[in-house]
Design a protein around this motif. Sequence first.
Motif, PDB file in Angstrom:
ATOM      1  N   GLY A  39      85.742 -27.508 -17.425  1.00  0.00           N
ATOM      2  CA  GLY A  39      87.248 -28.455 -18.221  1.00  0.00           C
ATOM      3  C   GLY A  39      88.251 -28.247 -16.943  1.00  0.00           C
ATOM      4  O   GLY A  39      89.690 -28.608 -16.604  1.00  0.00           O
ATOM      5  N   VAL A  40      88.844 -26.467 -16.717  1.00  0.00           N
ATOM      6  CA  VAL A  40      89.455 -26.067 -15.916  1.00  0.00           C
ATOM      7  C   VAL A  40      89.748 -26.867 -14.227  1.00  0.00           C
ATOM      8  O   VAL A  40      90.426 -27.597 -14.176  1.00  0.00           O
ATOM      9  CB  VAL A  40      89.744 -24.970 -15.817  1.00  0.00           C
ATOM     10  N   ASP A  41      88.614 -26.910 -13.517  1.00  0.00           N
ATOM     11  CA  ASP A  41      88.840 -27.407 -12.065  1.00  0.00           C
ATOM     12  C   ASP A  41      88.183 -28.855 -12.362  1.00  0.00           C
ATOM     13  O   ASP A  41      89.303 -29.764 -11.769  1.00  0.00           O
ATOM     14  CB  ASP A  41      86.975 -27.344 -12.140  1.00  0.00           C
ATOM     15  N   ALA A  42      87.811 -29.190 -13.642  1.00  0.00           N
ATOM     16  CA  ALA A  42      87.722 -30.824 -13.318  1.00  0.00           C
ATOM     17  C   ALA A  42      89.211 -31.592 -13.616  1.00  0.00           C
ATOM     18  O   ALA A  42      89.690 -32.546 -13.446  1.00  0.00           O
ATOM     19  CB  ALA A  42      86.841 -30.987 -14.664  1.00  0.00           C
ATOM     20  N   GLU A  43      89.902 -31.015 -15.068  1.00  0.00           N
ATOM     21  CA  GLU A  43      91.419 -31.683 -15.034  1.00  0.00           C
ATOM     22  C   GLU A  43      92.060 -31.347 -13.843  1.00  0.00           C
ATOM     23  O   GLU A  43      92.791 -32.324 -13.466  1.00  0.00           O
ATOM     24  CB  GLU A  43      92.510 -30.692 -16.140  1.00  0.00           C
ATOM     25  N   HIS A  44      91.722 -30.436 -13.151  1.00  0.00           N
ATOM     26  CA  HIS A  44      92.971 -30.498 -11.565  1.00  0.00           C
ATOM     27  C   HIS A  44      92.567 -31.396 -10.698  1.00  0.00           C
ATOM     28  O   HIS A  44      93.187 -31.963 -10.683  1.00  0.00           O
ATOM     29  CB  HIS A  44      92.530 -28.694 -11.117  1.00  0.00           C
ATOM     30  N   LEU A  45      91.265 -31.457 -10.869  1.00  0.00           N
ATOM     31  CA  LEU A  45      90.856 -33.066  -9.429  1.00  0.00           C
ATOM     32  C   LEU A  45      90.650 -33.831  -9.779  1.00  0.00           C
ATOM     33  O   LEU A  45      91.564 -35.137  -8.680  1.00  0.00           O
ATOM     34  CB  LEU A  45      89.268 -32.051  -9.344  1.00  0.00           C
TER      35      LEU A  45
END
Length: 221
Positions: free
Chosen positions: A33-39
């Motif tokens: 979720g963290v990488d997804a939110e950034h991307l």
Amino acid sequence: MRVLVVEDEAQLAQQLQSALQGAGFAVDLADNGVDAEHLGSVEPYAAIVLDIGLPRRDGLAVLAAWRRQGMDRPVLLLTARASWQEKVRGIDAGADDYLAKPFQMEELVSRLRALIRRSAGLASAVLRQGPVALDTRACALTVDGQRVPLTGHEYRVLAFLMHHAGRTVERMELAEHVYSQDSDRDSNTLDVFVARLRRKLPPDFIVTVRGLGWRIDGAAA
Ligand code: CA
């Protein structure tokens, strides 16, 4: 068109990636979720496929954060269960559509295409400008009714320009939508794809806007 797939089950993520690539999309993957939110905040995806059950940050929290930031790209949620409560929470968090696992890849691809069309204000899966028709279901180009073969990159360039017919698409914008994140994004290769496309299309169908980019005239119809 470039899409983001957020899915932590590696096998399903690979299946989604290959199905979407086969359907003509450039695909980025995120497995938490963290990488997804950034991307999703920084990259201009045409649409996002988002699993709800994710490590590090729950999919619904990611979606709610994107919507708070004003990220308005279409999001298709993947839910583990066909529970109506989860669907309601997803739609309240700003999802545009959802699919319960397990699902058919064909259905996911077709729903994603429909979301992208709607967000571009287009009603039909076949984009038409004059003698040119691009069928986004089959990635198939016809000119005056004659089928014209396209490579994957050529398709993505033409599909993006036709989704945005009537306005100038800038070079960097096109590069961001044609290449996935892990590919070598040399925007000079766009000139090569456009030159090859021009040989397959009517004269002046793709207009060069000097110093900016390219445009397909909506008035060409
Ligand atoms: Ca999951």
